[in-house]
Scaffold this motif. Structure first.
Motif, PDB file in Angstrom:
ATOM      1  N   ASP A 419      19.169  65.721  32.141  1.00  0.00           N
ATOM      2  CA  ASP A 419      19.740  66.948  32.692  1.00  0.00           C
ATOM      3  C   ASP A 419      20.810  66.575  33.703  1.00  0.00           C
ATOM      4  O   ASP A 419      20.600  65.725  34.555  1.00  0.00           O
ATOM      5  N   THR A 420      21.913  67.254  33.607  1.00  0.00           N
ATOM      6  CA  THR A 420      22.925  67.132  34.657  1.00  0.00           C
ATOM      7  C   THR A 420      23.181  68.527  35.174  1.00  0.00           C
ATOM      8  O   THR A 420      23.551  69.416  34.414  1.00  0.00           O
ATOM      9  N   THR A 421      22.920  68.713  36.421  1.00  0.00           N
ATOM     10  CA  THR A 421      23.090  70.025  37.015  1.00  0.00           C
ATOM     11  C   THR A 421      24.157  69.927  38.073  1.00  0.00           C
ATOM     12  O   THR A 421      24.058  69.090  38.969  1.00  0.00           O
ATOM     13  N   THR A 422      25.161  70.752  37.981  1.00  0.00           N
ATOM     14  CA  THR A 422      26.040  70.878  39.134  1.00  0.00           C
ATOM     15  C   THR A 422      25.918  72.313  39.608  1.00  0.00           C
ATOM     16  O   THR A 422      25.609  73.212  38.836  1.00  0.00           O
ATOM     17  N   GLY A 423      26.137  72.487  40.862  1.00  0.00           N
ATOM     18  CA  GLY A 423      25.995  73.825  41.414  1.00  0.00           C
ATOM     19  C   GLY A 423      26.380  73.804  42.863  1.00  0.00           C
ATOM     20  O   GLY A 423      26.725  72.759  43.411  1.00  0.00           O
ATOM     21  N   PRO A 424      26.323  74.974  43.482  1.00  0.00           N
ATOM     22  CA  PRO A 424      26.714  75.023  44.895  1.00  0.00           C
ATOM     23  C   PRO A 424      25.800  74.164  45.750  1.00  0.00           C
ATOM     24  O   PRO A 424      24.658  73.892  45.381  1.00  0.00           O
ATOM     25  N   GLN A 425      26.311  73.750  46.869  1.00  0.00           N
ATOM     26  CA  GLN A 425      25.557  72.850  47.738  1.00  0.00           C
ATOM     27  C   GLN A 425      24.371  73.568  48.367  1.00  0.00           C
ATOM     28  O   GLN A 425      24.515  74.668  48.896  1.00  0.00           O
ATOM     29  N   SER A 426      23.232  72.913  48.311  1.00  0.00           N
ATOM     30  CA  SER A 426      22.044  73.522  48.911  1.00  0.00           C
ATOM     31  C   SER A 426      22.200  73.495  50.423  1.00  0.00           C
ATOM     32  O   SER A 426      23.022  72.767  50.975  1.00  0.00           O
ATOM     33  N   GLY A 427      21.420  74.303  51.074  1.00  0.00           N
ATOM     34  CA  GLY A 427      21.519  74.377  52.523  1.00  0.00           C
ATOM     35  C   GLY A 427      20.263  74.978  53.101  1.00  0.00           C
ATOM     36  O   GLY A 427      19.306  75.258  52.378  1.00  0.00           O
ATOM     37  N   ASN A 428      20.274  75.146  54.391  1.00  0.00           N
ATOM     38  CA  ASN A 428      19.093  75.684  55.045  1.00  0.00           C
ATOM     39  C   ASN A 428      19.209  77.185  55.216  1.00  0.00           C
ATOM     40  O   ASN A 428      20.271  77.713  55.513  1.00  0.00           O
TER      41      ASN A 428
END
Lengths: 1082, 652
Positions: A419-428
């Motif tokens: 699996d290759t997932t790109t997506g917005p950056q996770s955050g708190n």
């Protein structure tokens, strides 16, 4: 340091060697072409056969299967003379001497036995047919299969095709599809949309322990994530083990039930290629609406003024007026952040293909699948990278069966999942005062509701001065205390990569002759799982428009030196695990004299999982291997297909506990009675075709009583990097020592005592089948925090103890009706219903004798608790005449008034009572139909959930609250229906507005409690299969096109968001999917 | 057949493979005994024992800053106004989930019983490390004994009768063994005093090297804490307090004695005397500012030097400050007091929030959201060293009138010449000008000096439509001279200069000694006056006898016990203003009804012209304070777990 023994590979090797020796012997034995079929007359030699009467002729022939492949190893016996016969050679040929009048019997495992007069058999190819019925009647059970008829355990077998939904997540199809499974899906985010599922509900209340079932795919322990990615077309069988009898063999790991999946194996058949391609459109089932910008400003002013007359208003009337006129959208912006961040729909594609076929010696099933899923976030055209969720999944599977001899089989399974997932950056994100890391997409949804609509634009058009600027001119407030959610979303992306590879070898040998029925099987498996994540992004440049003297605007750069026009890089976590598993089975299945059916099994397994897993509070424990050892067995006996009895056991060891608590014994017993096979029931066979009663009782355990990596409770745990204290004028600090956990030698597994009573009913020649199970469970040794330790003892962490007991019960019904009205017209209607409920039976609690409603004992697990909200306060006088509410902070007219349960004139935690249903639904049901007429087929499936409640998290939707990343927006529901000084509705949805989360109002209470039940049209499908006469011309054996959809409609009393999401409603919405698919078979 | 037997045996063997297979934890996984295996890790544990010290720079969770409104206020900011401290100031303290719960360590309190257990663990195990010199080992034991005593003392201040946790209760203890009692205050005091005595024997007289050891405990600190403990025990709250007469536990013990005992004062005086002597013997003395040792201050006039002496007593570097006895190692920083939970990280930065707005651009730094309360403005003496309402020469009746500052006023270093401001800002003692920033007054900062510190600019412009308006005062005393804000340039932000916030200083002990002597003696005499006069002298004032004689309308007040008690109390409140001491003193003097219920007052915020601006406006009524507010309640849940605990009297 004492060096521990590494996992001992040599054990596995030794077993493999033992096998090889055995197989070598057996192979030699089967080379002899003629042998005695039955052990009874083993003294009769081939020589003796030749001596018998002169009438005999030599018959030779060929045995082939339906597709014309020659079949070696087929037993050819003479019906009239027991014990005499031969078997076919490697080319499927045989010859036998017999009288022409005698009958030859051809038999082979998995094929219907065929008889032919010897005179007709000479030089004729005998065609064997696969015994379809025999395959259907087998149910996959722990470490093997059992005949469905003699099954007394409670196992739901699900038709794999029922699990096919147009989504790349298998678990999303679970709800309502199988009896005994409570399932629900709280999020629709691609890649993170696993449904939560529990077998027969949740019967444990340990804080962090495992409550979901053990998942085994081809016998190998896998994660929910692996299960969710499984391709339905690859599934051969899917079983859910529910009672003690079914799960006892898994001993200390089976208390929460077991899901057993096996993948398809090759068949000796012509090459067959199956291709399925799907394209679908996905959109939010519901997206919570926000108030319009003008209302937002007005109500923010109201919120401030209504609480404190002295504080300045956030919005001037001129700003509101200018914004309303909209004449200058740059200086007076009005932004619906959803429009900039969330799309109305997104498109996904899936293709999968499998090739199956093979000869007698080698059969193969090869599959490859590709899925492309995208999120519902908007991309920026100005970026070279894609900030939306974009998942590419590739799966490759190869199951190869090799018949080393007719009775010795090797299976090599290889499986890779990438699996290759790109997506917005996770955050708190901070929710209810707790900050935790959330995925970038969920953060985008939260932040889109957490930015004032009239403060700044997402980005500004390039002005003259910055015409040549090579970056987006993002907006932000002048003080730079808010996050521009669009900038956050599009300024970078995160990449998560996972590779999972698995190689499995199986070797099975079926003994013949005097040991017929005995088999031995070895399984060896290696699995490697690697993930990493990293993110890339740039720092946005922010601007804010200032009015110039001539009335136009000028952009002020807020961080002219802070932004970047190039990408930066941040490394992320990487986890690697590798698991090795070995298993040896010894089994014996035999029907003696057609009456005594014996099924015995003995299994030994050994498992080691090592590698590095990031564990926040104890990195060392994350690196130590996880190990299991077990010996398990089954002894089943059936008498005359009427009376059944079974004994199962598991003897397990786990590394998690102190030495004296590591091994546990988990036995179970069961009995069954097939009434319909009794002679006295003979007359009713047409109507009552099947009637079986069954009962089981046994113990199963759960060793994962705490968090997955929180193990070794028998050891104290100390952090040498705890809070220290600096000394000296330069404040030179050193860390301190923090005790994380105190040692407790006696902690051990949970034990579940499960009993099950089942009734199977087949009516009208099994046209209508009804399966019912009633179950009860007592879960002991539940890990619980001690509650009798006063804070004056000064413990850093409250020790846990195996003190809790919970009791669960419930029932499930499965109904199926199928009828073929004509060869062209068929229908199937099915439905199932599961009710599971559990209560606290024993736990440590403080003395609540003065407030007995505070006791948990006797109430349901996951029971909601809260205050009873009566209404809002009418005015200050009402406040003064009501009990004092000590819930923190000030309160007044328009705030929630609670009921004083104990009548002491004070509302405090003593007035908290159980309210509503538990958070986990007690009832899950599903019902559907499918029908076909000629080439057309139509199916629909409804799913329901009932007897659950959830809280609207009031502090998470309190409008106008400033937080670290912005200011919470105003939901339309609140704007439309709140208490205000001009409209003093004491029963409105929202109390008096405030720009804080009013502590008095946001506590859990009946005011925020909602019914979680719903009914939804979960899926529907309409397909058309092209008639043979067209497809044959193009060499296609099957061609079907179909349209389908999931989550098409729902009905619920709750309207703010999709009710299935429960209190998680402001996360990534559950998706509605429309799908177009085509399935071709060559 | 043989093979089958082999396999069968093997399968069983699989299950029986020696238990070693499941023994995956190496012997050296971090375990409690690793914390004492050598000197280095034991030192870490020593620091852990220190780490529980309540953080005096935490505005919302330390019990003295904002829990009442008579010293500092945060009600100009609606977020700060929801903090745990402000809730207490609001009268919202409760038994359901008490604010600043130091008993269990929730809702802002530090878990002090955890701290005590850590100390007990240390004391029980510190004999283990082999590589420690015995001298060092005994010093460490002394430090940890002190800390154990101090944590008990801190609880005693908040809760009165407390549970004494002298031993580390084993985990195997039965629930009954853990059902402990709150001990009477006198028992607690004796226990803590004994423990301090044990510690003092093991401690060095003073820190051998503050460069590496500042923050650690020496004899002076331990003796000072003992002095404070015994003064508390002798003070009206715990000495003959009849409010708590009915407070008995289920053993029938009265928890706070209702009979006055003068010997408690004698005991306190003795302890204070020893503390002062030890301090003197080890080089402690009152601070005096040396302008030649400070960069850019060589040209300061005497008025400014006096102001700097007062301010730098708090903010001076420890090496150059012989007055400070015990400092906090905590730094005032963003995010304290769970300010993030309030929605604004920076609210937790005490020094930043007391920093005054000097320029419009300062708003980018979010400084100055908290202020000094109105009460403090009237508290300071006149320039004659007596209370303004007693001063014969002070224009008390017209103190809210406005007046233009002229060169003849001699206020050039305090008020901008030519500007108009309130009468109450004129003719006050130097500590007024050193402690408070006000409209049209100066705030001396290194970044704003001119002529080597001869003058300072700009003055504060805080009326409506000017730089900033809140109608209140800033607590300038805690702002270091070296801090700077925008300086009128938007590129600059507030630059903090962190210093070591003093917890105990010599002037505190002097005043305590005056107070104790006054209580011990039948009549105040020169010895009583001597110690308070040392403090006044440092503040640029004459002695009490002389000042009252010459300027007060009650000239013989310093010569009667009650009058002198009043003088000492006011002196203490002035001298220790904004040092997080006031709340403790008000509490032990039983004066909370008088001070904590004061209404909130400010100047009219909506006006620009001086005449209209300088009108005191009561914008918030005071809360009602009763005897129960002196001591904190325990959470109801704790009483459920331990039925032998009694709720703090008045909170049942």
């Amino acid at each position: 340091m004492k060096v521990k023994k590494r996992f001992n590979l040599s054990f596995i090797i030794i077993f493999m060697m033992i096998f090889s020796v055995l197989f070598a012997n057996k192979s030699n034995a089967s080379e002899s072409k003629e042998w005695n079929v039955s052990g009874k007359n083993r003294s009769i030699s081939t020589e003796m056969v030749r001596d018998v009467t002169q009438q005999r002729v030599k018959i030779s022939g060929l045995v082939v299967d339906q597709d014309g492949f020659s079949m070696p190893g087929v037993t050819v016996a003479i019906k009239e003379r027991a014990g005499i016969g031969t078997i076919t050679d490697t080319e499927g040929k045989y010859s036998i001497e017999c009288s022409p009048n005698e009958t030859l019997v051809y038999s082979f495992i998995g094929y219907t036995t065929k008889e032919e007069r010897a005179s007709r058999a000479n030089n004729v190819a005998i065609v064997m047919e696969e015994d379809v019925i025999a395959l259907e009647e087998v149910v996959v059970s722990a470490f093997g299969t059992q005949k469905k008829e003699s099954m007394i355990s409670s196992i739901s077998a699900v038709k794999p095709s029922d699990l096919r939904v147009p989504a790349s997540n298998l678990t999303s199809a679970f709800a309502g599809r199988m009896s005994g499974v409570i399932a629900y899906q709280r999020s629709g985010e691609p890649g993170l949309d696993n449904a939560e599922f529990f077998i027969r509900g949740i019967t444990s209340f340990s804080a962090y322990g495992k409550k979901d079932p053990l998942i085994l795919i081809d016998g190998i322990e896998m994660t929910t994530g692996d299960l969710s990615r499984l391709n339905v077309d690859d599934i051969e069988s899917f079983s859910v083990m529910k009672d003690a009898n079914a799960a006892a063999l898994y001993g200390a790991r089976g208390a929460n039930g077991v899901i057993l999946v096996s993948t398809k194996e090759g068949k000796a058949d012509l090459l067959s290629i199956n291709i399925r391609a799907e394209i679908n459109s996905s959109s939010n089932t519901e997206l919570t609406e926000m108030a319009d910008p003008i209302t937002h400003m007005r109500l923010h002013n109201e919120a401030v003024r209504t609480r404190d007359a002295l504080v300045a208003l956030p919005y001037s009337s001129s700003k509101i007026r200018e914004t309303e006129m909209g004449s200058n959208p740059i200086l007076y912006p009005s932004v619906n952040w959803y429009d900039y961040m969330i799309k109305s729909r997104t498109f996904n594609q899936r293709v999968n293909m499998n090739i199956t076929g093979g000869g007698k010696a080698v059969q193969y099933y090869l599959a490859a699948a590709y899925a492309h899923d995208t999120g519902i976030l908007k991309e920026s055209k100005d970026n070279l990278f894609n900030n939306n969720i974009d998942i590419n999944k590739i799966q490759v599977r190869s199951n190869v069966t090799i018949k080393l001899t007719p009775v010795t089989t090797a299976i090599i399974r290889a499986y890779g999942q990438f699996d290759t997932t790109t997506g917005p950056q996770s955050g708190n994100w901070t929710s209810s005062g707790k900050t935790s890391s959330v995925s970038g997409a969920v953060l985008a949804f939260h932040q889109s509701r957490n930015t004032p609509p009239t403060l700044f634009l997402p980005y500004y058009p390039k002005d003259e001065e910055r015409e040549a600027a090579n970056h987006i001119l993002f907006g932000r407030d002048l003080e730079q205390t808010m996050v521009n959610p669009v900038a956050r979303l599009v300024s970078g992306y995160q990449e998560n990569d996972r590779s999972m590879m698995l190689i499995q070898m199986e070797l099975e040998h079926k003994f013949q002759r005097k040991l017929e029925g005995l088999f031995v099987k070895g399984v060896f498996n290696v699995k490697r799982d690697a993930t990493f994540s990293l993110s890339r992004g740039y720092t946005p440049f922010y601007y804010f428009p200032a009015t110039t003297i001539d009335g136009t605007y000028q952009l002020i750069p807020l961080n002219p030196d802070g932004g970047t026009e190039y990408l930066g890089y941040t490394g992320g976590g990487r986890d690697i695990t590798s698991a090795i598993y070995g298993e040896v089975r010894l089994g014996y299945n035999k029907k003696i004299d057609d009456i005594h059916d014996i099924n015995a099994l003995l299994v030994g397994t050994i498992r080691n999982e090592g590698g590095y897993v990031t564990v926040a509070n104890n990195p060392l424990y994350g690196t130590l291997p996880r190990r299991n050892l077990s010996t398990a067995g089954r002894l089943a006996y059936g008498y005359d297909s009427r009376y059944l009895a079974e004994f199962n056991f598991g003897y397990n060891g786990t590394e998690r506990f102190a030495k004296n608590n590591r091994f546990g014994f988990f036995p179970s017993i069961g009995a069954g009675w097939i009434l319909s096979n009794e002679s006295f029931m003979e007359g009713t066979k047409d109507i009552l075709s099947n009637l079986k009663l069954k009962a089981t009782y046994g113990l199963v355990g759960n060793d994962q009583i705490g968090d997955r990596y929180d193990r070794f409770f028998y050891l104290s745990q100390v952090s040498m990097n705890g809070t220290g204290y600096p000394f000296g004028t330069n404040r030179a600090g050193r860390s301190g020592v923090t005790i994380i956990r105190y040692a407790n030698e006696s902690i051990t597994w949970e034990i579940a005592k499960k009993s099950n009573f089942g009734l199977e009913l087949g009516l009208f020649d099994n046209e209508l089948t009804i399966l019912t199970d009633f179950f009860k469970e007592t879960r002991k040794n539940i890990l619980q925090e001690r509650t009798d330790i006063p804070s004056t003892v000064g413990l850093r962490s409250i020790p846990d103890a195996n003190v809790g007991i919970a009791k669960g019960k419930g029932f499930e019904v499965e109904l199926k009706w199928q009828k073929n009205f004509s060869p062209d017209f068929w229908t199937v209607i099915n439905g199932n219903f599961t009710y599971a409920s559990a209560k606290y039976d024993k736990l440590e609690e403080p003395d609540y004798s003065d407030a007995p409603w505070k006791y948990r004992v006797g109430t349901k697990l996951n029971q909601h608790r809260g205050y009873i909200a009566e209404r809002f306060f009418i005015d200050e006088e009402d406040v003064n005449n009501s009990p004092k509410q000590e819930l923190g902070g000030r309160y007044g007219a328009g705030d929630i008034k609670y009921k004083d349960i104990n009548g002491d004139g004070v509302i405090n935690s003593d007035d908290i009572v159980p309210i509503g249903y538990p958070s986990v639904p007690e009832v899950i049901w599903g019902s559907g139909f499918s029908m076909g007429y000629k080439g057309f087929d139509l199916s629909a499936f409804f799913q329901g959930s009932a007897r659950s409640s959830f809280f609207i998290n009031a502090s998470d939707i309190s409008p106008f609250v400033r937080n670290n990343s912005g200011e919470r927006g105003l939901l339309k529901y609140i704007a439309d229906d709140h208490w205000s000084e001009t409209n003093r509705n004491i029963y409105a949805f929202w109390p008096r507005l405030a720009d804080i989360a009013v502590p008095n109002n946001v506590v859990s209470s009946t005011h925020w409690l909602r019914d979680g039940s719903f009914v939804r049209l979960k899926s529907a499908e309409f397909g058309y299969t092209l008639p043979d006469r067209f497809t044959k011309k193009i060499n296609v054996s099957m061609f079907r096109v179909y349209v389908s959809g999931t989550n098409l409609f729902h009905w619920s009393k709750f309207k703010m968001w999709d009710p299935e999401m429960g209190s998680n409603g402001l996360g990534y919405p559950v998706q509605r999917v429309f799908n177009l698919g085509v399935n071709i078979n060559f | 057949m043989k093979n089958i037997i082999k396999i069968t045996v093997a399968i069983f063997f699989l299950g029986m493979i020696s238990c070693d297979y499941l023994d995956v934890v190496p012997n050296d996984a971090p375990d409690l005994h690793h914390a004492f295996s050598n000197r280095s890790v034991a030192e870490k544990f020593l620091r852990t024992c220190y780490s529980h010290l309540p953080d005096i720079t935490d505005p919302f969770f330390y019990p003295t800053w904002f829990t009442s409104r008579d010293e500092v206020i945060c009600d100009g900011d609606s977020r700060s106004n929801r903090s745990a401290a402000a809730m207490i100031a609001d009268g919202a303290q409760n038994t359901n989930d008490p604010y600043q719960n130091y008993w269990t360590g929730i809702n802002g309190g530090k878990p002090l019983y955890v701290a005590i257990r850590d100390c007990n663990i240390f004391l029980n195990n510190i004999h283990i490390p082999q590589d420690i010199q015995e001298e060092e080992r005994s010093r460490w034991i002394g430090e940890v004994k002190f800390l154990k005593a101090y944590y008990h003392f801190f609880l005693l201040q908040l809760y009165g009768p407390i549970v004494i946790a002298d031993e580390e209760e084993p985990l195997s203890a039965t629930p009954e063994e853990l059902q402990v009692y709150r001990e009477p205050v006198d028992v607690c005091v004796d226990y803590i005093a004994n423990l301090l005595d044990e510690a003092i024997l093991l401690l060095p007289p003073s820190l051998p090297d503050i460069n590496t050891e500042l923050g650690r405990i020496d004899q002076i600190i331990a003796m000072s804490v003992k002095a404070k403990l015994l003064t508390l025990a002798a003070s009206p709250l715990f000495n003959g307090n009849t409010d708590y007469r009915e407070w008995v536990d289920n053993r029938g013990l009265q928890l706070i004695s209702d009979t006055y005992d003068r010997s408690k004062w004698e005991r306190a005086a003795e302890a204070i005397k020893i503390a002062i002597e030890t301090a003197h013997n080890n080089g402690k003395q009152l601070y005096k500012f040396n302008k030649y040792a400070t960069a850019g201050a060589y040209n300061m006039n005497d008025t400014l030097v006096q102001i700097m002496t007062i301010r730098k007593t708090i903010t001076e570097e420890p090496e150059r400050n012989p007055e400070v006895i015990w400092v906090s190692m905590d730094i005032s920083a963003d995010g304290k007091g769970n300010a993030a939970g309030l929605g604004y990280h920076i609210l937790g930065n005490l020094l930043k929030q007391f920093f005054p707005y000097m320029y419009v651009e300062d708003y980018q730094s979010y400084v100055g959201l908290h202020q000094a309360s109105w009460h403090m403005v009237e508290l300071f003496y006149s320039n004659n060293g007596v209370p303004i309402n007693e001063d014969k020469d002070y224009n008390y009746a017209n103190r809210f009138n406005v007046r233009r500052a002229t060169p003849g006023d001699n206020h050039q270093s305090y008020i901008a010449t030519g500007e108009t401001t309130a009468e109450i800002h004129y003719n006050r003692e130097p500590r007024f000008y050193a402690s408070l920033a006000f409209d049209r007054g100066f705030v001396e900062l290194a970044s704003a000096t001119e002529d080597g510190g001869a003058t300072f600019s700009p003055f504060m412009r805080w009326r409506n439509g000017e730089v900033h308006t809140h109608g209140k005062y800033q607590a300038k005393k805690v702002t270091p001279y070296e801090s700077s804000a925008s300086q009128g340039n938007p590129d600059y932000r507030y630059t903090p200069r962190n210093y070591f916030f003093p917890m105990i200083r010599l002037a505190d002990l002097y005043l305590l000694y005056s107070e104790a002597l006054n209580e011990v003696k039948e009549e105040p005499d020169a010895e009583v006056h001597y110690w308070i006069n040392l403090v006044r002298e440092k503040a640029g004032l004459k002695g009490v006898a002389e000042s009252w004689e010459e300027h007060s309308n009650t000239p013989d007040k310093p010569w009667n016990k009650i009058g002198m008690r009043d003088i000492i109390q006011q002196e203490r409140l002035i001298e220790l203003a904004f040092e997080a001491q006031r709340s403790w003193d008000v509490r032990r003097w039983k004066l909370a009804e008088r001070y904590w219920s004061l209404p909130s007052v400010r100047w009219s915020v909506s006006e620009k012209e001086a005449e209209a601006f300088y009108v005191p406006v009561t914008y918030k009524e005071g809360r009602s304070v009763t005897f129960r507010d002196y001591l904190q309640p325990i959470r109801n849940y704790d009483l459920r777990i331990n039925s032998n605990l009694v709720q703090t009297y008045g909170w049942q």
